[in-house]
Write a protein that holds these residues in place. Structure first.
Motif, mmCIF file in Angstrom:
data_model
loop_
_atom_site.group_PDB
_atom_site.id
_atom_site.type_symbol
_atom_site.label_atom_id
_atom_site.label_comp_id
_atom_site.label_asym_id
_atom_site.label_seq_id
_atom_site.Cartn_x
_atom_site.Cartn_y
_atom_site.Cartn_z
ATOM 1 N N GLY A 119 0.833 -1.211 0.000
ATOM 2 C CA GLY A 119 0.000 0.000 0.000
ATOM 3 C C GLY A 119 0.862 1.253 0.000
ATOM 4 O O GLY A 119 1.983 1.242 0.506
ATOM 5 N N GLU A 120 0.371 2.307 -0.554
ATOM 6 C CA GLU A 120 -0.952 2.384 -1.187
ATOM 7 C C GLU A 120 -0.829 2.334 -2.712
ATOM 8 O O GLU A 120 -1.640 1.750 -3.396
ATOM 9 C CB GLU A 120 -1.649 3.692 -0.788
ATOM 10 N N GLN A 139 -5.108 6.377 1.332
ATOM 11 C CA GLN A 139 -5.876 6.087 0.121
ATOM 12 C C GLN A 139 -5.852 7.224 -0.893
ATOM 13 O O GLN A 139 -6.236 7.038 -2.055
ATOM 14 C CB GLN A 139 -7.328 5.789 0.485
ATOM 15 N N ASP A 162 -2.552 0.880 -8.170
ATOM 16 C CA ASP A 162 -3.070 0.783 -6.810
ATOM 17 C C ASP A 162 -2.782 -0.589 -6.224
ATOM 18 O O ASP A 162 -3.093 -1.617 -6.843
ATOM 19 C CB ASP A 162 -4.579 1.047 -6.837
ATOM 20 N N THR A 163 -2.198 -0.604 -5.020
ATOM 21 C CA THR A 163 -1.818 -1.876 -4.390
ATOM 22 C C THR A 163 -2.558 -2.137 -3.075
ATOM 23 O O THR A 163 -2.182 -3.045 -2.324
ATOM 24 C CB THR A 163 -0.299 -1.897 -4.121
ATOM 25 N N ARG A 164 -3.590 -1.335 -2.804
ATOM 26 C CA ARG A 164 -4.379 -1.596 -1.590
ATOM 27 C C ARG A 164 -5.851 -1.341 -1.878
ATOM 28 O O ARG A 164 -6.225 -0.296 -2.399
ATOM 29 C CB ARG A 164 -3.915 -0.734 -0.421
ATOM 30 N N LYS A 165 -6.705 -2.294 -1.537
ATOM 31 C CA LYS A 165 -8.125 -2.204 -1.857
ATOM 32 C C LYS A 165 -8.846 -1.288 -0.876
ATOM 33 O O LYS A 165 -8.769 -1.456 0.338
ATOM 34 C CB LYS A 165 -8.760 -3.601 -1.822
ATOM 35 N N ASP A 169 -12.642 0.085 -4.719
ATOM 36 C CA ASP A 169 -11.681 -0.566 -5.613
ATOM 37 C C ASP A 169 -12.103 -2.002 -5.908
ATOM 38 O O ASP A 169 -12.720 -2.662 -5.053
ATOM 39 C CB ASP A 169 -10.283 -0.593 -4.975
ATOM 40 N N ASP A 171 -9.907 -4.561 -6.380
ATOM 41 C CA ASP A 171 -8.990 -5.431 -5.655
ATOM 42 C C ASP A 171 -7.768 -4.614 -5.270
ATOM 43 O O ASP A 171 -7.747 -3.386 -5.396
ATOM 44 C CB ASP A 171 -8.600 -6.669 -6.486
ATOM 45 N N SER A 172 -6.725 -5.289 -4.802
ATOM 46 C CA SER A 172 -5.509 -4.606 -4.358
ATOM 47 C C SER A 172 -4.393 -4.715 -5.377
ATOM 48 O O SER A 172 -3.221 -4.609 -5.027
ATOM 49 C CB SER A 172 -5.049 -5.204 -3.021
ATOM 50 N N GLY A 261 -0.413 -0.298 5.302
ATOM 51 C CA GLY A 261 0.161 -0.510 3.982
ATOM 52 C C GLY A 261 1.401 0.334 3.729
ATOM 53 O O GLY A 261 1.337 1.576 3.737
#
Length: 666
Positions: A119-120, A139, A162-165, A169, A171-172, A261
């Motif tokens: 994240g994020e 976020q 984006d790596t965090r849901k 969103d 997904d992550s 995250g």
């Protein structure tokens, strides 16, 4: 004569002066920069703005803190790194709606340890300034904050990684198009494409972003670093930047971390190119130069023009008369579709740029076109005939005469035509999934056509062929059935196209020579054997071509390429016949299907392909039978274990017999 030469030389000199003005560096059409790596001494002060929590370390842009720049930890941080020079994205002085096109390539790395939750994320950003908003950690990804998110006053557009849901969103692990908000207008999950943004151990990912200022389309491509750029974008969306960003904007990157995250949001390479609109100062110098040169050039050209005016007028008159003759014939055709303007098709295809080419053939080149009317974007296929002489016009008129009234769900629909300035163009529906040939030979094994798609395609082609032979008011012979001429719409429905060789058979005339075409048109592997003796196009020759297509689609092999089997080489039809004789016909099915197919359907199609490939035209099934066999309302044909021998002269079909008796009585 001396006076004429003097004026010609003077005119040439003035044109050279004008060229110097136009090609001056201040009026450069494009600007670009390229960083293959980032050096803190050179890049930080000279080219890039960095926010307090961003830095240039380890030969990379650290959008959020890394080991060298984490005075207060890694969590709940946000940052921006923007290119120092701003760019003008459109010109207020221009009456059209043109926006600057740009292309960018960069490599990202989103590093984390096994103990860190991802994240994020980070984003490629177009913004009115380089300042990172307060409270834009977590976020908000360095783009907005809780009080500004979603407000038009932000004037930002971004492509997020984006790596965090969050609640909004998918997904992550996705990319998205963000307009004034972190709640993306469009998102694309990446896992199904084999891409992970923040894996452990870490990896680099290459990203290409293209924006077309004329079509207003943005495209995003992404692969692991080192892999080739894919043919199809992951994300493609129409967006008019004029509506969402400032006329003068900055380009760069934003990112954030949260709690829990955490990751290093890095950019290791960055290349950028943008179309540049001249400033008011640049226009001033251009106007001054032309205010002096143009009047003098006009005077010279008038004097010179007296000598050549008569010749030009005669040439234009001949061109107008010829154009009027062709367009007059076209407008008289019943049910004639829309007439397009050449300038609109030229703009739609980016001046027929090679990057827009969909395919090439003996009669011309087909381009992808993007038409914009009343804010509605429509994609079309534009066929530009390569032969602009009288033969090309005859091909053009012949194709248009046949297809302007054809109406069938499995035929490519004609949208319109254009004949201007000696250029011949046809406009068709755009088929987003391309040709069957592309899917059989230019796609990876993972993206090969499924069995359901293949069966549906052959069912559609058979239906189209039956319509051409029996249901249209004239009997039409296509004469060039092959995988590259079978196109696929968004739902993988087959659309038979390219009627460049097709002819309507009238009064039992079905000979190539009678139609003054000469030779044997078509493609090797799809041409019936009798064509080399008779030179005649018949419905039976189309059925032979269909048989070649059936075997090609089921086997995933080209009819024109030899197959090595033990010590022998076979054509595709001979190879399948040999397997049929030995009771091993299912071995012919495309291995890329991994045995995921219906056995009964496969046998049915392979036997149908062999029946259509019978050397004797009278033994081939009719198109009605093709449809019934594929629909399983008729049993599959009985095929002899040994391929019959072609004999000449042969027994003719009833259709050909009528033609021959008609000819003998003339």
């Amino acid at each position: 004569m001396k006076r004429f030469l003097f004026f010609t030389v003077l005119c040439f000199a003035l044109l050279q002066i004008a060229t110097i003005f136009c090609s001056a560096e201040t009026l450069s059409k494009r600007k670009s920069f390229s960083f293959n790596g980032f050096d803190v001494e050179k890049n930080a002060s000279s080219f890039l703005f960095t926010s307090p929590t961003s830095s240039i370390d380890q030969n990379a842009l650290q959008i959020t803190p890394d080991n060298e720049n984490q005075h207060n930890g890694y969590k709940n941080k946000s940052g921006r790194v923007m290119y120092r020079e701003s760019y003008k994205l459109w010109s207020s002085d221009r009456p059209d709606d043109a926006i600057a096109s740009f292309n960018t390539y960069f490599v990202i790395n989103m590093y984390r340890t096994e103990a860190w939750e991802s994240g994020e994320g980070l984003a490629f950003l177009i913004a009115p300034s380089h300042h990172v908003p307060a409270g834009s950690h977590g976020q908000w990804m360095g783009l907005t904050n809780v009080t500004t998110d979603g407000k038009p006053e932000n004037r930002i557009v971004a492509i997020e990684f984006d790596t965090r849901k969050q609640g909004f969103d998918p997904d992550s692990n996705h990319i998205g198009l963000n307009i004034n908000s972190v709640n993306s207008t469009k998102t694309v999950p990446l896992s199904e494409f084999g891409i992970e943004l923040s894996p452990v151990p870490t990896t680099n990912n290459s990203v290409w972003i293209h924006y077309n200022g004329e079509s207003k389309v943005i495209e995003v491509y992404m692969v692991k670093e080192g892999d080739s750029k894919p043919e199809t974008p992951l994300l493609k969306e129409t967006i008019n930047l004029r509506q969402f960003v400032e006329q003068v904007s900055y380009f760069g990157f934003a990112g954030s971390t949260g709690d829990p995250g955490v990751q290093f949001n890095c950019v290791t390479q960055w290349k950028f190119e943008i179309e540049v609109f001249p400033s008011e100062k640049d226009w001033k110098w251009l106007i001054i130069g032309f205010s002096v040169g143009v009047p003098l050039m006009v005077l010279v050209m008038v004097l010179c023009g007296i000598k050549i005016r008569g010749f030009c007028l005669k040439k234009k008159k001949r061109a107008r008369d010829e154009e009027a003759g062709v367009t007059g014939k076209l407008k008289m055709l019943p049910g004639m579709p829309k007439e397009f303007k050449y300038k609109d098709l030229k703009r739609a295809t980016r001046n027929f740029h090679e990057s827009m080419i969909l395919g090439k053939g003996g009669f011309g080149v087909v381009y992808r076109g993007v038409l914009i009317s009343d804010a509605v974007v429509t994609q079309v296929a534009v066929k530009k005939f390569s032969r602009d002489n009288i033969d090309g016009k005859e091909d053009f008129l012949a194709e248009l005469t046949i297809i302007n009234l054809l109406r069938h769900k499995n035929l490519v629909r004609l949208e319109g035509w254009c004949y201007e300035k000696g250029k011949l163009l046809l406009v068709y529906d755009y088929m987003p999934n391309g040709s069957v040939e592309k899917h059989l030979y230019k796609s990876s094994d993972r993206n090969t056509l499924s069995w359901r798609h293949r069966y549906k395609i052959l069912e559609g082609v058979a239906s189209a062929l039956h319509y051409l032979h029996n249901e249209y008011d004239k009997k039409v012979v296509h004469r060039d059935l092959k995988a590259s001429n079978i196109l696929l719409d968004s739902n993988y429905n087959a659309r038979l196209g390219d009627f460049g060789l097709a002819r309507a058979i009238e009064n039992e005339r079905n000979s190539y020579n009678e139609l003054e075409l000469g030779g044997v048109p078509g493609t090797m592997g799809y041409i019936a054997p009798e064509c080399f003796h008779t030179g005649k196009a018949t419905p039976e020759t189309d059925v032979f071509g269909f048989g070649a297509v059936v075997l090609e689609v089921v086997c995933g092999r080209s009819p024109g390429v030899k197959i090595q089997h033990e010590e022998h080489q076979f054509t595709l039809v001979d190879w399948v016949w040999m397997l049929h004789r030995e009771g091993r016909i299912l071995e012919a099915v495309d291995e890329r299907l991994d045995n995921v197919y219906d056995v009964d359907e496969a046998i049915r199609l392979l036997l149908l392909g062999l029946a259509c490939s019978h050397p004797m035209s009278s033994e081939r099934p009719q198109t009605r039978a093709l449809c019934q066999i594929i629909a399983e309302s008729m049993p599959p044909p009985r095929v002899a274990p040994f391929k019959p021998v072609f004999m000449w002269p042969s027994f003719s079909t009833a259709f050909s017999s009528v033609e021959e008796s008609s000819s003998s009585n003339m």
